[in-house]
Design a protein around this motif. Structure first.
Motif, PDB file in Angstrom:
ATOM      1  N   ILE A  84       9.522  19.712  -8.863  1.00  0.00           N
ATOM      2  CA  ILE A  84      10.032  21.027  -9.183  1.00  0.00           C
ATOM      3  C   ILE A  84       9.065  21.339 -10.238  1.00  0.00           C
ATOM      4  CG2 ILE A  84      11.634  19.988 -10.811  1.00  0.00           C
ATOM      5  CD1 ILE A  84      13.633  22.021  -9.752  1.00  0.00           C
ATOM      6  N   ALA A 105      11.760  10.940 -11.307  1.00  0.00           N
ATOM      7  CA  ALA A 105      11.327  10.129 -10.259  1.00  0.00           C
ATOM      8  C   ALA A 105       9.884   9.743  -9.796  1.00  0.00           C
ATOM      9  CB  ALA A 105      12.156  10.641  -8.902  1.00  0.00           C
ATOM     10  N   ASP A 106       9.428   8.949  -9.476  1.00  0.00           N
ATOM     11  CA  ASP A 106       8.061   8.791  -9.001  1.00  0.00           C
ATOM     12  C   ASP A 106       7.938   8.574  -7.599  1.00  0.00           C
ATOM     13  OD1 ASP A 106       4.961   8.114  -9.033  1.00  0.00           O
ATOM     14  OD2 ASP A 106       5.101   8.482 -11.009  1.00  0.00           O
ATOM     15  N   ALA A 121       3.368  15.924  -4.705  1.00  0.00           N
ATOM     16  CA  ALA A 121       2.136  15.358  -4.198  1.00  0.00           C
ATOM     17  C   ALA A 121       0.957  15.365  -5.124  1.00  0.00           C
ATOM     18  CB  ALA A 121       1.656  15.938  -2.890  1.00  0.00           C
ATOM     19  N   GLN A 122      -0.034  14.458  -5.017  1.00  0.00           N
ATOM     20  CA  GLN A 122      -1.277  14.744  -5.709  1.00  0.00           C
ATOM     21  C   GLN A 122      -1.930  16.094  -4.638  1.00  0.00           C
ATOM     22  OE1 GLN A 122      -4.318  15.562  -6.721  1.00  0.00           O
ATOM     23  NE2 GLN A 122      -5.193  14.372  -5.243  1.00  0.00           N
ATOM     24  N   LEU A 163       1.492  25.405   5.470  1.00  0.00           N
ATOM     25  CA  LEU A 163       1.194  26.475   4.912  1.00  0.00           C
ATOM     26  C   LEU A 163      -0.136  26.742   4.366  1.00  0.00           C
ATOM     27  CD1 LEU A 163       4.214  26.339   4.720  1.00  0.00           C
ATOM     28  CD2 LEU A 163       4.178  26.772   2.186  1.00  0.00           C
ATOM     29  N   HIS A 204      -1.694  29.237  -0.966  1.00  0.00           N
ATOM     30  CA  HIS A 204      -0.764  30.189  -1.704  1.00  0.00           C
ATOM     31  C   HIS A 204      -0.867  29.880  -3.286  1.00  0.00           C
ATOM     32  CE1 HIS A 204       1.517  26.848  -0.362  1.00  0.00           C
ATOM     33  NE2 HIS A 204       2.221  27.040  -1.384  1.00  0.00           N
TER      34      HIS A 204
HETATM   35  P1  NAP Z   1       1.250  21.311  -7.620  1.00  0.00           P
HETATM   36  O1  NAP Z   1       1.394  22.661  -8.377  1.00  0.00           O
HETATM   37  O2  NAP Z   1       0.086  20.478  -7.741  1.00  0.00           O
HETATM   38  O3  NAP Z   1       2.673  20.547  -7.791  1.00  0.00           O
HETATM   39  C1  NAP Z   1       2.781  19.195  -7.419  1.00  0.00           C
HETATM   40  C2  NAP Z   1       3.923  18.461  -7.887  1.00  0.00           C
HETATM   41  O4  NAP Z   1       3.993  17.147  -7.507  1.00  0.00           O
HETATM   42  C3  NAP Z   1       4.049  18.516  -9.024  1.00  0.00           C
HETATM   43  O5  NAP Z   1       5.563  18.654  -9.807  1.00  0.00           O
HETATM   44  C4  NAP Z   1       3.777  17.183  -9.838  1.00  0.00           C
HETATM   45  O6  NAP Z   1       4.247  16.633 -10.877  1.00  0.00           O
HETATM   46  C5  NAP Z   1       4.464  16.360  -8.673  1.00  0.00           C
HETATM   47  N1  NAP Z   1       3.413  15.118  -8.598  1.00  0.00           N
HETATM   48  C6  NAP Z   1       2.393  14.734  -8.352  1.00  0.00           C
HETATM   49  N2  NAP Z   1       2.406  13.439  -8.387  1.00  0.00           N
HETATM   50  C7  NAP Z   1       3.481  12.890  -8.185  1.00  0.00           C
HETATM   51  C8  NAP Z   1       4.025  11.632  -8.341  1.00  0.00           C
HETATM   52  N3  NAP Z   1       3.243  10.439  -8.302  1.00  0.00           N
HETATM   53  N4  NAP Z   1       5.480  11.330  -8.305  1.00  0.00           N
HETATM   54  C9  NAP Z   1       6.506  12.547  -8.323  1.00  0.00           C
HETATM   55  N5  NAP Z   1       5.958  13.720  -8.395  1.00  0.00           N
HETATM   56  C10 NAP Z   1       4.418  13.768  -8.415  1.00  0.00           C
HETATM   57  O7  NAP Z   1       1.408  21.896  -5.817  1.00  0.00           O
HETATM   58  P2  NAP Z   1       1.957  23.143  -5.204  1.00  0.00           P
HETATM   59  O8  NAP Z   1       0.915  24.087  -5.050  1.00  0.00           O
HETATM   60  O9  NAP Z   1       3.280  23.264  -6.022  1.00  0.00           O
HETATM   61  O10 NAP Z   1       2.062  22.707  -3.652  1.00  0.00           O
HETATM   62  C11 NAP Z   1       3.322  21.877  -3.198  1.00  0.00           C
HETATM   63  C12 NAP Z   1       3.419  21.240  -2.192  1.00  0.00           C
HETATM   64  O11 NAP Z   1       2.665  21.829  -1.133  1.00  0.00           O
HETATM   65  C13 NAP Z   1       2.313  19.859  -2.557  1.00  0.00           C
HETATM   66  O12 NAP Z   1       2.848  18.969  -1.580  1.00  0.00           O
HETATM   67  C14 NAP Z   1       0.899  20.389  -1.670  1.00  0.00           C
HETATM   68  O13 NAP Z   1       0.020  19.324  -1.302  1.00  0.00           O
HETATM   69  C15 NAP Z   1       1.538  21.119  -0.609  1.00  0.00           C
HETATM   70  N6  NAP Z   1       0.655  22.360  -0.241  1.00  0.00           N
HETATM   71  C16 NAP Z   1       0.299  23.514  -1.223  1.00  0.00           C
HETATM   72  C17 NAP Z   1      -0.409  24.635  -0.766  1.00  0.00           C
HETATM   73  C18 NAP Z   1      -0.888  25.539  -1.721  1.00  0.00           C
HETATM   74  O14 NAP Z   1      -1.789  26.406  -1.200  1.00  0.00           O
HETATM   75  N7  NAP Z   1      -0.128  25.591  -2.895  1.00  0.00           N
HETATM   76  C19 NAP Z   1      -0.710  24.785   0.500  1.00  0.00           C
HETATM   77  C20 NAP Z   1      -0.112  23.752   1.532  1.00  0.00           C
HETATM   78  C21 NAP Z   1       0.523  22.765   0.935  1.00  0.00           C
HETATM   79  P3  NAP Z   1       3.847  17.024 -12.558  1.00  0.00           P
HETATM   80  O15 NAP Z   1       4.076  18.412 -12.785  1.00  0.00           O
HETATM   81  O16 NAP Z   1       4.156  15.940 -13.321  1.00  0.00           O
HETATM   82  O17 NAP Z   1       2.255  16.740 -12.079  1.00  0.00           O
END
Ligand code: NAP
Ligand code: F7E
Length: 349
Positions: free
Chosen positions: A10, A58-59, A83-84, A177, A180
């Motif tokens: 979140i 949670a992790d 995700a990473q 997706l 974005h």
């Molecule tokens: P983001 O801003 O990098 O957010 C990732 C989230 O995952 C953060 O809340 C992060 O927490 C958390 N996280 C990372 N490692 C974790 C762990 N070991 N345990 C629990 N939480 C962890 O990514 P986003 O752009 O919002 O994307 C959301 C999802 O969509 C991801 O799965 C990404 O791979 C996928 N996705 C993104 C795009 C895009 O263009 N944005 C497109 C397709 C798919 P912290 O805040 O603590 O780091």
């Protein structure tokens, strides 16, 4: 009774926008966050929803904490966004990326299977699944050729989601997706790296912008539009997989050019190519054909390329101007070191 949603991740870009969207729909929203030495709640504060969401530590590498999060929140729907998520970092940390971005999906799906198989599940799948060697618009039937540890981990998550749907009848959907972006995008991703640097250069705080592959083309949409599609997928009669994109593709160079145009500067005077930002493998072209989502979900993008660049540059300009005027507010950029300060091995020689 209010519907309950659990959002893993979140604190990220999508997690924060989705939380806002679901609150507006009347949901009770729970979200997982990682215990870090310094809390990372700026996006929730920026959207003014921090007080309205319920947070659970949670992790994804800790199965017990995921099980606890599901038990505590008793959700109707889980949006698995954690995700990473940085492709570049997945070459530096391929094993950790597999653990978190790949196996993490199984941990959430197993928690659903064991606790309540009636919980609906959204998997954050990605256009990176398609990988290299494409030159036309991609849909749900196009072949996957992942080209990074991140993409390989996501491909595993994609198939696990389908398997839990077919094997156990769980309502599990993949949202494929395409990129974005938004003013809440992480600073290491190229669009926000550009909008932030353009704002700083325009205000005289920085002198240049160092980038890698300028020729890479992406289908860039607007994150608030995209989180709606996640929710729509879980409101259908049957679970399915959907491509979400804008069906347009633009290069990194074009993004930089438009962004510098907005502040009246010539991008070529400020952008330098630096091999530190090249990847060992890169995906050179992605474009998403969202016809299925349009037909079945009634979804289409509202914000396209030009408007997106404007939104991002203007927001970063506004933030730096406020900052220079002494205002303080939740925001990532002032605490983010210049990437010049970060030492990594050169990934492509
Ligand atoms: P983001 O801003 O990098 O957010 C990732 C989230 O995952 C953060 O809340 C992060 O927490 C958390 N996280 C990372 N490692 C974790 C762990 N070991 N345990 C629990 N939480 C962890 O990514 P986003 O752009 O919002 O994307 C959301 C999802 O969509 C991801 O799965 C990404 O791979 C996928 N996705 C993104 C795009 C895009 O263009 N944005 C497109 C397709 C798919 P912290 O805040 O603590 O780091
Ligand atoms: O790179 C090139 C880079 O890091 C886009 C994630 O949300 O979207 C994102 O992954 C392109 C690549 O995003 C720099 O080589 C040039 O070709 O912004 P990015 P990404 O790799 O497309 C997908 C859909 C996801 O699922 C991911 O989670 O831009 N590029 N110069 C650069 N990229 C970065 N980061 N920095 C540069 O200096």
């Amino acid at each position: 009774m209010k519907k309950r949603a659990l959002i893993t991740g979140i604190t990220g870009q999508d997690g924060a926008y989705l939380a806002k969207f679901l609150l507006e729909k009347g949901y009770e929203v729970y979200g997982t966050y990682r215990r870090l030495s310094s809390p990372n709640f700026w996006r929730l504060q920026y959207l003014d929803i921090f007080e309205k969401v319920n947070l659970i530590p949670a992790d994804l590498v800790d199965t017990g904490s995921i099980v606890e999060a599901v038990k505590i929140s008793e959700p109707d729907e889980i949006y698995h966004l954690a995700a990473q998520s940085f492709v570049g970092a997945s070459f530096e940390q391929p094993i950790g990326t597999g653990e978190v971005t790949g196996l993490g999906v199984t941990r959430v799906l197993e928690a659903i299977r064991q606790i309540d198989p009636g919980i609906k599940f959204y998997q954050a799948s990605t256009s990176e699944l398609y990988g290299r060697g494409h030159s036309s618009s991609l849909n749900e039937n196009s072949p996957f050729r992942p080209a990074s540890p991140y993409a390989a981990a996501k491909l595993y998550g994609y198939w696990l989601t389908r398997q839990y749907r077919e094997a156990y009848g769980i309502f599990a959907c993949n949202g494929i997706l395409f990129n974005h972006e938004s003013p809440l995008r992480g600073l290491e991703f190229v669009t926000r790296k550009i909008s932030n640097a353009v704002a700083k250069i325009a205000l005289g705080i920085e002198k240049e912008l160092r980038l890698g592959n300028l020729e890479a083309k992406r289908d860039w949409g607007y994150a608030p539009d995209y989180v709606e599609s996640m929710w729509l997928m879980l409101q259908q009669k049957e679970p399915d997989d959907y491509v979400i994109g804008t069906n347009e593709s633009h290069s990194v160079k074009e993004f930089a050019e438009r962004a510098f145009d907005i502040v009246g500067l010539d991008w070529q005077e400020y952008v330098k190519v630096d091999k530190r930002f090249l990847r060992p493998l890169d995906v050179n072209f992605l474009q998403g054909d969202y016809s299925k989502a349009k037909a079945k979900l009634g979804w289409k993008p509202k914000v396209k390329f030009d408007k997106l660049v404007k939104i991002m540059v203007n927001e970063d300009l506004n933030r730096w101007e406020r900052w220079l005027n002494g205002e303080r507010f939740p925001w990532d950029a002032p605490n983010y070191p210049s990437e010049a300060k970060i030492i990594t091995r050169v990934l492509r020689v």
